[in-house]
Design a protein around this motif. Structure first.
Motif, PDB file in Angstrom:
ATOM      1  N   LEU A 471      18.279   2.751 -39.935  1.00 20.67           N
ATOM      2  CA  LEU A 471      16.845   2.880 -40.180  1.00 20.67           C
ATOM      3  C   LEU A 471      16.549   4.128 -41.006  1.00 20.67           C
ATOM      4  O   LEU A 471      17.262   5.129 -40.916  1.00 20.67           O
ATOM      5  CB  LEU A 471      16.089   2.987 -38.849  1.00 20.67           C
ATOM      6  CG  LEU A 471      16.070   1.747 -37.954  1.00 20.67           C
ATOM      7  CD1 LEU A 471      15.521   2.106 -36.580  1.00 20.67           C
ATOM      8  CD2 LEU A 471      15.234   0.643 -38.571  1.00 20.67           C
ATOM      9  N   LYS A 472      15.471   4.051 -41.776  1.00 23.00           N
ATOM     10  CA  LYS A 472      14.977   5.252 -42.440  1.00 23.00           C
ATOM     11  C   LYS A 472      13.460   5.296 -42.311  1.00 23.00           C
ATOM     12  O   LYS A 472      12.782   4.269 -42.379  1.00 23.00           O
ATOM     13  CB  LYS A 472      15.393   5.300 -43.911  1.00 23.00           C
ATOM     14  CG  LYS A 472      14.646   4.352 -44.836  1.00 23.00           C
ATOM     15  CD  LYS A 472      15.006   4.643 -46.296  1.00 23.00           C
ATOM     16  CE  LYS A 472      14.236   3.731 -47.261  1.00 23.00           C
ATOM     17  NZ  LYS A 472      14.580   4.009 -48.664  1.00 23.00           N
ATOM     18  N   PRO A 473      12.894   6.493 -42.102  1.00 20.64           N
ATOM     19  CA  PRO A 473      11.436   6.614 -41.993  1.00 20.64           C
ATOM     20  C   PRO A 473      10.788   6.505 -43.367  1.00 20.64           C
ATOM     21  O   PRO A 473      11.301   7.035 -44.359  1.00 20.64           O
ATOM     22  CB  PRO A 473      11.241   7.994 -41.384  1.00 20.64           C
ATOM     23  CG  PRO A 473      12.463   8.764 -41.782  1.00 20.64           C
ATOM     24  CD  PRO A 473      13.580   7.777 -41.860  1.00 20.64           C
ATOM     25  N   LEU A 474       9.616   5.833 -43.395  1.00 24.37           N
ATOM     26  CA  LEU A 474       8.867   5.669 -44.647  1.00 24.37           C
ATOM     27  C   LEU A 474       7.612   6.517 -44.676  1.00 24.37           C
ATOM     28  O   LEU A 474       7.200   6.971 -45.752  1.00 24.37           O
ATOM     29  CB  LEU A 474       8.470   4.200 -44.831  1.00 24.37           C
ATOM     30  CG  LEU A 474       9.579   3.166 -44.938  1.00 24.37           C
ATOM     31  CD1 LEU A 474       8.969   1.773 -45.020  1.00 24.37           C
ATOM     32  CD2 LEU A 474      10.461   3.443 -46.143  1.00 24.37           C
ATOM     33  N   ALA A 475       6.970   6.702 -43.533  1.00 22.61           N
ATOM     34  CA  ALA A 475       5.713   7.453 -43.495  1.00 22.61           C
ATOM     35  C   ALA A 475       5.396   7.839 -42.060  1.00 22.61           C
ATOM     36  O   ALA A 475       5.775   7.138 -41.113  1.00 22.61           O
ATOM     37  CB  ALA A 475       4.568   6.630 -44.067  1.00 22.61           C
ATOM     38  N   ILE A 476       4.709   8.959 -41.929  1.00 24.19           N
ATOM     39  CA  ILE A 476       4.212   9.416 -40.628  1.00 24.19           C
ATOM     40  C   ILE A 476       2.715   9.625 -40.749  1.00 24.19           C
ATOM     41  O   ILE A 476       2.238  10.307 -41.666  1.00 24.19           O
ATOM     42  CB  ILE A 476       4.889  10.728 -40.199  1.00 24.19           C
ATOM     43  CG1 ILE A 476       6.380  10.495 -39.901  1.00 24.19           C
ATOM     44  CG2 ILE A 476       4.196  11.326 -38.969  1.00 24.19           C
ATOM     45  CD1 ILE A 476       7.163  11.765 -39.651  1.00 24.19           C
ATOM     46  N   GLU A 477       1.972   9.036 -39.817  1.00 26.16           N
ATOM     47  CA  GLU A 477       0.525   9.216 -39.774  1.00 26.16           C
ATOM     48  C   GLU A 477       0.185  10.142 -38.611  1.00 26.16           C
ATOM     49  O   GLU A 477       0.634   9.923 -37.481  1.00 26.16           O
ATOM     50  CB  GLU A 477      -0.176   7.873 -39.586  1.00 26.16           C
ATOM     51  CG  GLU A 477      -1.693   7.982 -39.583  1.00 26.16           C
ATOM     52  CD  GLU A 477      -2.371   6.623 -39.413  1.00 26.16           C
ATOM     53  OE1 GLU A 477      -3.474   6.450 -39.934  1.00 26.16           O
ATOM     54  OE2 GLU A 477      -1.766   5.745 -38.750  1.00 26.16           O
ATOM     55  N   LEU A 478      -0.579  11.176 -38.914  1.00 22.18           N
ATOM     56  CA  LEU A 478      -0.982  12.178 -37.923  1.00 22.18           C
ATOM     57  C   LEU A 478      -2.489  12.092 -37.737  1.00 22.18           C
ATOM     58  O   LEU A 478      -3.249  12.353 -38.679  1.00 22.18           O
ATOM     59  CB  LEU A 478      -0.586  13.575 -38.395  1.00 22.18           C
ATOM     60  CG  LEU A 478       0.889  13.773 -38.774  1.00 22.18           C
ATOM     61  CD1 LEU A 478       1.092  15.134 -39.427  1.00 22.18           C
ATOM     62  CD2 LEU A 478       1.782  13.635 -37.549  1.00 22.18           C
ATOM     63  N   SER A 479      -2.927  11.716 -36.549  1.00 20.27           N
ATOM     64  CA  SER A 479      -4.352  11.499 -36.299  1.00 20.27           C
ATOM     65  C   SER A 479      -4.883  12.482 -35.272  1.00 20.27           C
ATOM     66  O   SER A 479      -4.181  12.870 -34.335  1.00 20.27           O
ATOM     67  CB  SER A 479      -4.593  10.075 -35.786  1.00 20.27           C
ATOM     68  OG  SER A 479      -4.123   9.109 -36.710  1.00 20.27           O
ATOM     69  N   LYS A 480      -6.164  12.863 -35.445  1.00 17.54           N
ATOM     70  CA  LYS A 480      -6.878  13.609 -34.420  1.00 17.54           C
ATOM     71  C   LYS A 480      -8.351  13.259 -34.523  1.00 17.54           C
ATOM     72  O   LYS A 480      -8.813  12.783 -35.576  1.00 17.54           O
ATOM     73  CB  LYS A 480      -6.639  15.114 -34.565  1.00 17.54           C
ATOM     74  CG  LYS A 480      -6.999  15.720 -35.897  1.00 17.54           C
ATOM     75  CD  LYS A 480      -6.658  17.212 -35.914  1.00 17.54           C
ATOM     76  CE  LYS A 480      -7.021  17.840 -37.267  1.00 17.54           C
ATOM     77  NZ  LYS A 480      -6.757  19.290 -37.294  1.00 17.54           N
ATOM     78  N   PRO A 481      -9.109  13.439 -33.458  1.00 16.58           N
ATOM     79  CA  PRO A 481     -10.510  13.008 -33.451  1.00 16.58           C
ATOM     80  C   PRO A 481     -11.334  13.688 -34.548  1.00 16.58           C
ATOM     81  O   PRO A 481     -11.092  14.839 -34.922  1.00 16.58           O
ATOM     82  CB  PRO A 481     -10.990  13.428 -32.061  1.00 16.58           C
ATOM     83  CG  PRO A 481      -9.754  13.481 -31.233  1.00 16.58           C
ATOM     84  CD  PRO A 481      -8.678  13.950 -32.149  1.00 16.58           C
ATOM     85  N   ALA A 482     -12.317  12.926 -35.046  1.00 14.15           N
ATOM     86  CA  ALA A 482     -13.341  13.442 -35.970  1.00 14.15           C
ATOM     87  C   ALA A 482     -12.780  13.863 -37.324  1.00 14.15           C
ATOM     88  O   ALA A 482     -13.448  14.567 -38.077  1.00 14.15           O
ATOM     89  CB  ALA A 482     -14.096  14.607 -35.335  1.00 14.15           C
TER      90      ALA A 482
END
Length: 859
Positions: A471-482
């Motif tokens: 496997l290889k990572p393609l993207a990381i999404e980092l979320s926080k409120p507002a």
């Protein structure tokens, strides 16, 4: 109760009683003995024994002179009331110091019973202890019984002074009977013993109690000390499995919460301190009570060390050189043998940990994208990743509360690293995967980020299955409120590579918290306790399913009680060192709402996560989507071996579905598991009805898998992977810096320092790796899957033969695992760190071996 059934003089039944004196098992006795023999400790205790009149007796005959009596109970003749005849009292006689079958610290004694042919065949016995101290009764063996031969009783139980009990302590022969097939004279004894174990649901439990009852998690907080926690369990807001009831006093400020303090466990669940695992688990208490204050002293004494790591070399220094300690601090560790086992001081005034496996070969392999991805399928938390079946990934959170939480990752961002493959093509070909912690963490981010040092995101990571099977990572999404979610793409150079490394760290912080709270604590420790409670309450020791399952509960109630006292409690080690902090158990409660018992079977889990497709022509009836998935490949072989063993064993006793339905103990057991033990989920439609043989086989297989292989897979790799904190950080303290800020400039100038200022700091690191080193160890006398601690656990030859086949199959699987680990084409078996996947290798040596499947959740 004696009645003179053994009135014919001259003829005797010879017996051997094997026991362990209390002081042999006493923690203080062990620590004071040091390298002295356990035999010396036992002899010392025997020398202090008292007979019934309170007079001192000789060392080797301490249990003679009416100190302990036994009365045989007939399995074939009644006393006129329907109960088996009870013989006259017989007392322990001479000490047998050279019995070749004795285990460590065990003592054997002769006993002789007068024999009368009209008594029939013994099927149980009463035992009375007239001494002040309790002892641990291991076994009783009766020999040369006329017209019968030898009878074995496997006891493994603490026996206190007879005045401690409302009813005489009773032990049953190791034969196996369904309730309907129990010899008539033993039926009432069987029923009475279960009533004793159930108790009446009232009162505070005492040390000598053997009562199994249920309660909610209302003992984690300390309302009177100003540190309350929500009550977990018993409500739709915070559902949870039940734990053992203690009956302790309630707090003043909250009449629904129990006061924190010593944890009651039924006496036989608290085996004492004979086992190395007990010795190590009590190290957790020492860690909580002694070591953490010492760590604070070390960190606050700036002449010794700063409060931050400044480089990866300094982190590795914990294993390669250690932290120099002032003499006054070292002197506080030295008297504590448990701590000396954990910390390598060796007279060099240093605090040094063993090198974690993940950096034993390669110091930097952990930083690679390949290793980051590999640990999702071969690391310590390999059962969360799932196949991506829709794009963009969607959220299950209520949009009215949280807004639209659909992923903001775009196809264009993914296709940059797909080598010409489109997202649609990759999804269709089953080549896209996601590690999704968004919905688990997002509702708690505002609370978590209000904690003193936490600054965290809820993460999604999308990965691609390459042509070589890795496997290889393609993207990381980092979320926080507002705020708009940040999407970070892989990079190998410049400040972008540092940002990418930080993004991976935030993913791993999510993964570490989820692993410890959900994959490890909730999905193995917590969910198993209700099964252990119900089994002891409703399945007699004579019951075949009790004999099947009992080894898989050993020490679980005990270690869970210790966790409530020192690990998951308010201000405990988990709250101090993992991201969710004071919201940790509350978060796990929310996840438990979606727990499904039947999905804990490995095949069902793999299919549910899209990692396998049902295919009758494939091995195990499943075709793995990722063929080189070490946890799944090894796990499916273990699962099949467990299910085959359970099928063969259950078939000995239940030839038809009707036999299942008519088994009163079995039906009461399952009803209580569902309605009380997991009562907050009792109305879920997925619970098996336990009306068929297949229901029983599947349910028992899930219980055994969860307690043995699943727990091994998520536990014994903790220190090998997480001992090097930069590989598996547990805390996030800073968001990724924005351009134009001081933190961004620092990141450009010194990437390592920026990384270390983001993840777990030094004090919390020392606590974390100290705990996981203890949790990653095996006891010297651990009993592994396919083994039993006593060969006389049953008299049924068919059951013994099936069990032997099970052990042989597991040994065969070990060989296959070794072969796979030697196959260079299977890249996920080792990865860049050159660490073979051995967590589902059944056997192990003592200590931290990165392999071994114990029968039960014993640490």
């Amino acid at each position: 109760m004696t009645g003179g059934m053994f009135g014919r003089k001259g003829q005797k039944i010879k017996g051997t009683v094997v026991l362990m004196p209390k002081n042999v098992l006493d923690f203080n006795a062990i620590t004071s003995v040091g390298k002295g023999s356990a035999k010396d400790t036992a002899t010392d205790f025997l020398g202090k024994g008292l007979d019934a009149l309170g007079h001192a007796v000789d060392a080797l005959t301490a249990f003679a002179g009416h100190s302990i009596s036994l009365q045989l109970i007939s399995a074939t003749q009644t006393d006129g009331s329907g109960k088996g005849k009870v013989g006259n009292e017989a007392y322990l006689e001479k000490h047998l110091p050279t019995l070749p079958t004795l285990g460590a610290r065990q003592e054997a004694f002769d006993i002789n019973f007068e024999w009368d042919a009209s008594f029939g065949i013994p099927g149980a016995f009463y035992i009375k202890n007239f001494m002040t101290d309790e002892f641990f009764l291991v076994s009783v063996k009766l020999e040369d019984i006329p017209n019968h031969g030898t009878i074995n009783f496997v006891c493994n139980s603490w026996v206190y002074n007879f005045k401690s009990y409302k009813k005489n302590r009773i032990f049953f022969v190791n034969d196996t009977y369904l309730p309907s097939a129990t010899p008539g004279p033993l039926v009432k004894y069987r029923q009475e013993e279960l009533e004793v174990l159930r108790g009446d649901g009232t009162g505070k439990r005492r040390d000598f109690d053997r009562i199994y009852d249920y309660d909610i998690y209302n003992d984690l907080g300390n309302p009177d000390g100003g540190d309350p926690r929500p009550i977990i369990g018993g409500s739709s807001n915070y559902p949870y499995p039940r734990r053992v009831r203690t009956g302790r006093e309630k707090t003043r400020k909250d009449p629904n919460s129990e006061k924190p303090g010593e944890i009651y466990v039924p006496r036989d669940e608290n085996f004492g301190h004979l086992k190395s695992s007990d010795f190590l688990t009590y190290g957790i208490k020492s860690l909580s009570q002694n070591v953490i204050p010492l760590f604070k002293s070390i960190i606050l004494n700036l002449r010794v060390t700063s409060s931050e790591f400044d480089s990866f070399d300094e982190v590795r220094g914990l294993f390669e050189g250690g932290i120099k300690l002032p003499t006054n601090i070292l002197s506080q560790i030295s008297p504590l043998p448990v701590l000396k086992e954990i910390f390598r001081t060796d007279g060099e005034n240093t605090l040094q940990f063993p090198p974690p496996h993940v950096i034993r070969v390669s110091k930097s392999g952990w930083m690679t994208d390949d290793e980051f991805a590999r640990e999702m399928i071969a690391g310590v938390n390999p059962n969360v990743i799932r196949r991506l079946q829709e794009f963009p990934p969607k959220s299950t959170l209520d949009p009215a509360t949280y807004g639209d939480q659909t992923s903001t990752i775009t196809k264009q961002q993914l296709e940059i690293n797909l080598g010409g493959v489109t997202v649609e093509e990759a999804i269709s070909a089953h080549r896209l995967f996601i590690l999704d912690y968004h919905d688990a963490f997002f509702p708690y981010l505002t609370k978590i980020n209000s904690l003193p040092i936490a600054k965290a995101y809820a993460t999604r990571t999308i990965l691609f299955l390459k042509d070589d099977g890795s496997l290889k990572p393609l993207a990381i999404e980092l979320s926080k409120p507002a705020t708009v979610s940040k999407v970070v793409l892989p990079a190998t150079e410049g400040v972008e590579s540092t940002i990418w490394l930080l993004a991976k760290a935030h993913v791993i912080v999510n993964d570490s918290g989820y692993h410890q709270l959900i994959s490890h604590w909730l999905n193995t420790h917590a969910v198993m306790e209700p099964f252990a409670i119900a089994t002891n309450r409703h399945l007699s020791v004579l019951h075949p399913i009790y004999k099947l399952l009992y080894p898989h509960y050993k020490d679980t109630i005990n270690i869970n009680g210790l966790a409530r006292q020192s690990l998951i409690n308010a201000g405990g080690i988990i709250e101090q060192t993992f991201l969710p902090g004071k919201y940790s158990i509350e978060m796990s409660s929310v996840v438990y709402k979606n727990w499904v018992f039947t999905d804990q079977a490995l095949p069902a889990d793999l299919v549910k996560r899209g990692l396998a497709v049902e295919d009758p022509s494939a091995p195990h009836g499943l075709r793995l989507v990722i063929e080189d998935y070490p946890y799944a490949v090894d796990g499916l072989e273990i699962w099949d071996a467990i299910k085959t063993w359970v099928h063969e064993y259950v078939s000995v006793y239940y030839p038809t579905n009707a036999a299942i339905q008519q088994d009163t103990e079995l039906q009461a057991w399952w009803k209580e598991v569902v309605e009380k033990g997991h009562g907050d989920l009792k109305d879920k439609p997925w619970w098996p009805k336990l009306q068929t043989v297949e229901d029983l086989i599947q349910s028992c297989s899930i219980i055994i898998w969860t307690a043995s292989a699943l727990h091994a897979a998520v536990n014994f790799g903790q220190y090998p992977y997480g001992g090097y904190i930069v590989n598996r950080p547990t805390l996030a303290r800073r968001f990724i810096p924005e351009e134009g800020t001081k933190e961004y400039d620092e990141m450009v100038k010194d990437p390592q320092k920026a990384y270390l200022r983001t993840i777990t700091p030094k004090f919390e690191t020392l606590i974390d790796i100290s705990v996981i080193e203890i949790l990653s160890r095996h006891a010297s006398d651990e009993v592994y899957l396919g083994q039993r601690d006593n060969p006389n656990w049953t008299t049924d030859s068919k059951a013994l033969e099936a069990f032997k086949k099970f052990g042989n199959k597991l040994a065969e699987i070990e060989g296959k695992i070794t072969q796979r680990n030697n196959d260079p084409s299977l890249k996920s078996r080792h990865g860049p760190v050159q660490l073979p996947y051995t967590l589902l290798h059944r056997s192990s040596e003592e200590g931290m071996s990165f392999k071994g499947i114990p029968n039960s959740i014993s640490i």
